[in-house]
Design a protein around this motif. Structure first.
Motif, mmCIF file in Angstrom:
data_model
loop_
_atom_site.group_PDB
_atom_site.id
_atom_site.type_symbol
_atom_site.label_atom_id
_atom_site.label_comp_id
_atom_site.label_asym_id
_atom_site.label_seq_id
_atom_site.Cartn_x
_atom_site.Cartn_y
_atom_site.Cartn_z
ATOM 1 N N LEU A 56 0.846 -1.182 0.000
ATOM 2 C CA LEU A 56 0.000 0.000 0.000
ATOM 3 C C LEU A 56 0.880 1.231 0.000
ATOM 4 N N GLY A 57 0.335 2.343 -0.493
ATOM 5 C CA GLY A 57 1.128 3.554 -0.547
ATOM 6 C C GLY A 57 0.336 4.727 -1.076
ATOM 7 N N TRP A 58 0.952 5.881 -1.063
ATOM 8 C CA TRP A 58 0.336 7.088 -1.578
ATOM 9 C C TRP A 58 1.442 8.043 -2.014
ATOM 10 N N THR A 59 1.094 8.988 -2.871
ATOM 11 C CA THR A 59 2.039 9.971 -3.378
ATOM 12 C C THR A 59 1.681 11.345 -2.830
ATOM 13 N N ASP A 60 2.651 12.028 -2.203
ATOM 14 C CA ASP A 60 2.359 13.329 -1.613
ATOM 15 C C ASP A 60 2.495 14.441 -2.648
ATOM 16 N N ARG A 65 6.653 9.031 -3.308
ATOM 17 C CA ARG A 65 5.805 7.864 -3.114
ATOM 18 C C ARG A 65 6.128 7.240 -1.771
ATOM 19 N N TRP A 66 5.175 7.284 -0.833
ATOM 20 C CA TRP A 66 5.314 6.650 0.474
ATOM 21 C C TRP A 66 4.663 5.277 0.396
ATOM 22 N N LYS A 67 5.421 4.230 0.777
ATOM 23 C CA LYS A 67 4.867 2.900 0.580
ATOM 24 C C LYS A 67 5.372 1.889 1.598
#
Length: 377
Positions: A56-60, A65-67
């Motif tokens: 799982l992750g998200w892009t700020d 990309r934080w994952k």
């Protein structure tokens, strides 16, 4: 059903505490790299806890990309211009970008900014350890005992040297000791190595040489280890056991001192390893860390936090070793660059990284083999 319950107990008792501790340590380490890198103006592509496929992750808003990834045994920060998670420069890519873009890459940053960014990871681990120890000392205090002998074991090193009950230990090899734990800590990492203990007896001072015996002991969980002992014991009457409370500033100082003891203890162990006074089977890998996490979890949150602090110091210290692919290896290259006035060549770095990767891999295999041998040997 029994097997299912055993499996569930294993996961909740060992795997979960292990992953929680490891995730905290990895996150703090990589956050050190991330914060100083951002402050240095380096563009960051990814912040990863774990390796392999992304879970799982998200892009700020900055494009990072934080994952969280499948294999939770580490992590990395990938900077703009890096070829891989080990921060190997992508030289082909760097040749095609503009000077403005190159200034945002890790390789395009000034030497001191690169060094600060790399060093920030291990430093963050040391800061975490100091903070954890400080909180524990401030909240729970610390149990201490005076370095006064209550009993001398028969035929022990202390008995042969002439130590008697009621003797007060003042210093070992010129290093003052204030508590009985100071004595235990110093002696335990010096098996079969002559030491000189200064004692106070009836107002007089005596210097007594002795050689700690290498002895195998077991902790409360049955884990065996080899340490040096001289054969002295204290008790409430002689040692005056008491709980010492610390204010915030004192607790931080004690946290730093405790972290320093772990650093010096690690180097003492490595020296004993090289000279053959201790065995290499005490080097543990992920299996043993998972076991320790589960065992500490049975003792409560404070014990888990203490283990996390010890591991945090160990991770920081390991990463500072001058081995390519580790942070210390990068710092070694930067030191050479500072002396030469230009970076180490790409081909030389590539060879060094391959050798460094092989060394780290062999260490991991050896530590894991020790773990397996401990459980099934």
């Amino acid at each position: 059903m029994t097997y299912l319950l055993d499996a569930l107990q294993f996961v909740t008792g060992y795997i979960v505490p292990f992953l929680l501790v490891l995730t905290l340590l990895v996150f703090v380490h990589e956050m050190g790299h991330y914060l100083v890198g951002r402050w240095s103006g380096i563009r960051i592509l990814a912040f990863s806890v774990g390796f392999g496929p992304e879970l799982l992750g998200w892009t700020d808003k900055h494009g990072t990309r934080w994952k969280f990834c499948v294999i939770p045994l580490g992590g990395y920060v990938k900077f703009y211009g890096d070829e891989d998670a080990a921060s190997t420069p992508d030289y082909k890519r760097l040749e095609t970008i503009s000077p403005e873009e190159r200034a945002q890459t890790f390789l395009g940053a000034k030497l001191w900014k690169r060094a600060a960014t790399v060093a920030a990871g291990p430093i963050a681990n040391f800061i975490l350890a100091i903070a954890i120890f400080a909180v524990l000392f401030a909240v729970y205090g610390r149990s201490v005992a005076d370095p006064v002998v209550a009993q001398v074991k028969e035929n022990s090193a202390a008995a042969k040297a002439g130590i008697l009950p009621r003797d007060r230990l003042i210093a070992i090899d010129g290093t003052p000791v204030a508590t009985f734990d100071d004595v235990r800590r110093y002696v335990s990492v010096r098996p079969e190595l002559e030491i000189k203990i200064r004692i106070e007896r009836d107002g007089a001072f005596l210097d007594l040489p002795m050689v700690p015996e290498r002895t195998e002991i077991s902790d409360q969980f049955g884990n065996k280890m080899e340490i040096g002992i001289i054969g002295i014991v204290t008790d409430q009457d002689a040692g005056n056991f008491r709980l010492v409370s610390y204010g915030p500033i004192e607790a931080i100082g004690q946290g730093a001192l405790q972290s320093w003891h772990i650093v010096t203890g690690t180097f003492d162990y490595l020296a004993n390893l090289v000279t053959g006074r201790m065995k290499a089977d005490q080097l543990g890998g992920p299996i043993r860390v998972a076991q320790a996490s589960g065992q500490m979890a049975t003792l409560g949150v404070a014990a888990v936090l203490q283990l996390a602090a010890v591991l945090s110091v160990s991770i920081g210290l390991l990463n500072l070793m001058p081995v390519p692919v580790l942070d210390g290896g990068h710092l070694m290259f930067y030191a050479v660059e500072a002396l030469r006035g230009k970076p180490v060549g790409a081909a030389a770095q590539d060879v060094a990284y391959r050798i460094g990767f092989a060394m780290v891999l062999m260490l991991m295999v050896f530590a894991t083999w020790n773990d397996i041998s401990m459980f099934f040997g």
